[in-house]
Design a protein around this motif. Sequence first.
Motif, PDB file in Angstrom:
ATOM      1  N   VAL A  56     -74.500  -6.990  16.738  1.00  0.00           N
ATOM      2  CA  VAL A  56     -74.268  -6.164  15.729  1.00  0.00           C
ATOM      3  C   VAL A  56     -75.382  -5.004  15.506  1.00  0.00           C
ATOM      4  CG1 VAL A  56     -74.379  -5.994  13.213  1.00  0.00           C
ATOM      5  CG2 VAL A  56     -72.904  -7.565  14.365  1.00  0.00           C
ATOM      6  N   GLY A  57     -74.967  -3.946  15.053  1.00  0.00           N
ATOM      7  CA  GLY A  57     -76.172  -3.008  14.405  1.00  0.00           C
ATOM      8  C   GLY A  57     -76.893  -2.203  15.648  1.00  0.00           C
ATOM      9  N   LEU A  58     -76.236  -1.810  16.805  1.00  0.00           N
ATOM     10  CA  LEU A  58     -76.913  -0.941  17.728  1.00  0.00           C
ATOM     11  C   LEU A  58     -77.381   0.325  17.190  1.00  0.00           C
ATOM     12  CD1 LEU A  58     -77.802  -0.712  20.649  1.00  0.00           C
ATOM     13  CD2 LEU A  58     -75.602   0.297  21.344  1.00  0.00           C
ATOM     14  N   TYR A  94     -69.247 -17.463  21.111  1.00  0.00           N
ATOM     15  CA  TYR A  94     -70.229 -16.255  21.047  1.00  0.00           C
ATOM     16  C   TYR A  94     -71.344 -16.453  20.056  1.00  0.00           C
ATOM     17  CZ  TYR A  94     -66.962 -13.899  17.730  1.00  0.00           C
ATOM     18  OH  TYR A  94     -65.900 -13.670  16.844  1.00  0.00           O
ATOM     19  N   VAL A  95     -72.418 -15.900  20.152  1.00  0.00           N
ATOM     20  CA  VAL A  95     -73.273 -16.004  19.131  1.00  0.00           C
ATOM     21  C   VAL A  95     -73.948 -14.675  19.256  1.00  0.00           C
ATOM     22  CG1 VAL A  95     -75.757 -16.908  18.600  1.00  0.00           C
ATOM     23  CG2 VAL A  95     -74.305 -18.218  19.672  1.00  0.00           C
ATOM     24  N   THR A  96     -74.085 -13.979  17.973  1.00  0.00           N
ATOM     25  CA  THR A  96     -74.280 -12.691  17.810  1.00  0.00           C
ATOM     26  C   THR A  96     -75.966 -12.605  17.379  1.00  0.00           C
ATOM     27  OG1 THR A  96     -72.285 -12.303  16.753  1.00  0.00           O
ATOM     28  CG2 THR A  96     -73.943 -10.828  16.317  1.00  0.00           C
ATOM     29  N   MET A  97     -76.449 -11.567  18.107  1.00  0.00           N
ATOM     30  CA  MET A  97     -77.670 -11.078  17.889  1.00  0.00           C
ATOM     31  C   MET A  97     -77.905 -10.040  16.758  1.00  0.00           C
ATOM     32  SD  MET A  97     -78.879 -11.124  21.809  1.00  0.00           S
ATOM     33  CE  MET A  97     -77.637 -10.321  22.414  1.00  0.00           C
ATOM     34  N   ASN A  98     -79.056  -9.971  16.046  1.00  0.00           N
ATOM     35  CA  ASN A  98     -79.301  -8.887  15.076  1.00  0.00           C
ATOM     36  C   ASN A  98     -79.980  -7.739  15.700  1.00  0.00           C
ATOM     37  OD1 ASN A  98     -80.276  -7.414  12.725  1.00  0.00           O
ATOM     38  ND2 ASN A  98     -80.492  -9.372  11.551  1.00  0.00           N
ATOM     39  N   LEU A  99     -79.559  -6.912  16.101  1.00  0.00           N
ATOM     40  CA  LEU A  99     -80.141  -5.868  16.776  1.00  0.00           C
ATOM     41  C   LEU A  99     -81.055  -5.061  15.916  1.00  0.00           C
ATOM     42  CD1 LEU A  99     -77.691  -4.456  19.464  1.00  0.00           C
ATOM     43  CD2 LEU A  99     -79.486  -6.509  19.742  1.00  0.00           C
ATOM     44  N   PRO A 100     -80.872  -4.722  14.835  1.00  0.00           N
ATOM     45  CA  PRO A 100     -81.683  -4.086  13.756  1.00  0.00           C
ATOM     46  C   PRO A 100     -82.865  -4.729  13.710  1.00  0.00           C
ATOM     47  CG  PRO A 100     -79.374  -3.994  13.034  1.00  0.00           C
ATOM     48  CD  PRO A 100     -79.298  -4.952  14.085  1.00  0.00           C
ATOM     49  N   ARG A 101     -82.827  -5.929  13.528  1.00  0.00           N
ATOM     50  CA  ARG A 101     -84.198  -6.496  13.297  1.00  0.00           C
ATOM     51  C   ARG A 101     -85.213  -6.334  14.688  1.00  0.00           C
ATOM     52  NH1 ARG A 101     -84.608 -12.563  10.804  1.00  0.00           N
ATOM     53  NH2 ARG A 101     -83.185 -11.449   9.057  1.00  0.00           N
ATOM     54  N   ILE A 102     -84.424  -6.269  15.748  1.00  0.00           N
ATOM     55  CA  ILE A 102     -85.435  -5.944  16.916  1.00  0.00           C
ATOM     56  C   ILE A 102     -86.043  -4.657  16.600  1.00  0.00           C
ATOM     57  CG2 ILE A 102     -85.267  -5.384  19.354  1.00  0.00           C
ATOM     58  CD1 ILE A 102     -83.300  -7.700  19.767  1.00  0.00           C
TER      59      ILE A 102
END
Length: 557
Positions: free
Chosen positions: A340-342, A265-273
């Motif tokens: 991470v970080g929804l 799996y690869v994790t996306m940095n949601l706060p940056r969005i």
Amino acid sequence: FNVLPHNLADAHMNGSVHIHDLEFFAGRPLNCLQHDLRQFIKYGLKVDGTGDHTSVAGAPNHIETLMNHSGEIMLAAQQNMSGGLAMSLWNVFVAPFAVGLPYEKIQQAVEMFIFNLNMAYAARGGQVPFTSVGLEFTVPDFLKNEPAYGPGGKQVGVYGDFEKEVRLIQRAFTEALIKGDSEGKPHLFPNTIYYLRKECLTPEFTEDIERVHFLSAKFGTAYFINMLPKYMGNHTNYMGCRTRFSDDWTGDWDTDTLRTGNLAYVTMNLPRIGYNARDENEIFDYLDDYMSIVEDVLMIRRERALKCLNDYKLLPFLTQKVGDDPYYRIENSTLSFGFVGLNEMLMAQTGAGLENPDSNKLGLKVIQYINDRASQLKSETGLRWSVIQTPAESTAYRFATMDREKYPDQIICNGDSSASYYTNSSHVPVDTGMSLPEKIKIESEYHPITRGGHIFHAFMGESYSNPDSLMSLTDKITHKTDIGFWAYSSALSFCVNCKTLMKGLQSKCTHCGETQEVEWYDRITGYVQQVGHAKNASGGWNAGKKQELLDRNRWEK
């Protein structure tokens, strides 16, 4: 990084995404594996996969041999995997070997297995293998008429014939965990996962289930699977890290849940969005970009795995034949979008996190959007794409630390400049002031749309040291929510000097007064681990996780 195009490597380096286990990408690219113990019962064991370099064991004839084989399977497979190993339905498959044995002998055999897993200090540069074992309270209905294999690998009826032995083995396993090691510390492995099915939620099994809740109240090491929600199917298995497999791929429980695992799996940095998107539409534009990066990385990793398996011959344990087929079934492995970080993404966009109903609606929309993309990819590629709540032991800390530097005027995170962290996946913040039922209600909505893996954490206070209180909570979770996988976590302290185990995070031993050599234990993300609080601790949590530990709100009655 040499096997990745520059744009994908840059996405990891700049913190847009996190590619896990990079050190294993080239030569050991597969993450985790759900074993099928029956295959080694039938065909014996070659720990090197070929028998060319090690002794070869035939089909086991005695329970002690099977216990040894079970541990060796985990350790041998760890040399071919970058992540964890698991055995679900374990006590069901072991049951034919316990027929006619006195309970004391079953206890001794099970303790041998548990100590073996906790003392095999030979994985990944000086660790024990990351192992999980799934235990049943009774023989599941779907297994009752399946052929059972016993001593010598011979068929010995069907698994429904071994109800008594299944229950005795589960009891012995639980009692061994309650006892702990010779110093009174909890056994940290295997992550022990108990299945709650309609078959066992009857008065007949109350004593067995109460015993497991005593274990939860004492050490907080047990996990629970709720098989009542419709999305769980007939069989679903998890690991302590939270990766998940259910019989919703081909419809066959064996094909879908055993001899396969999460490829990566690869994790996306949601706060940056959240910091960059100017409106809701742009959130989904950024998600498309991030998901495209994840797709490309995972497809390259899968191609690398195929080469390691078939061309380079680097993973012989996985390619060994069981009957006419390779043991590992890569065609059923999952490729997963992690995040991470929804909560922080929502705060950046709406000014409120998951605790706010309107903000939570956007959160569900975001994760469903990722889930829809995974479903689309399944149709387009024929591969098993999924969405996972990333464990993020280090990723939540890494992303927040990088973003604190990159977005100093926008950063929304927990902790301070020396120990920053984002909230794990779609969890409510650990310091929430919400009630436990309110937290359960919010987080349960995300489990059906994160079928690659999820977990609910209940960080319990002193009043929940009573097993009856936990039993009552379990009854509500199983019958009234869509929570699929959860654990009751209790903080523990252990005095290295006088070997006293204490509840809570203590800086001074209540027995001898020691202050420097007091170690802490708690669940880091999916599993219980040493924190590294003692002065001479040989390992421990990163700064972000240590701060999260101190921030956790622990529920009392």
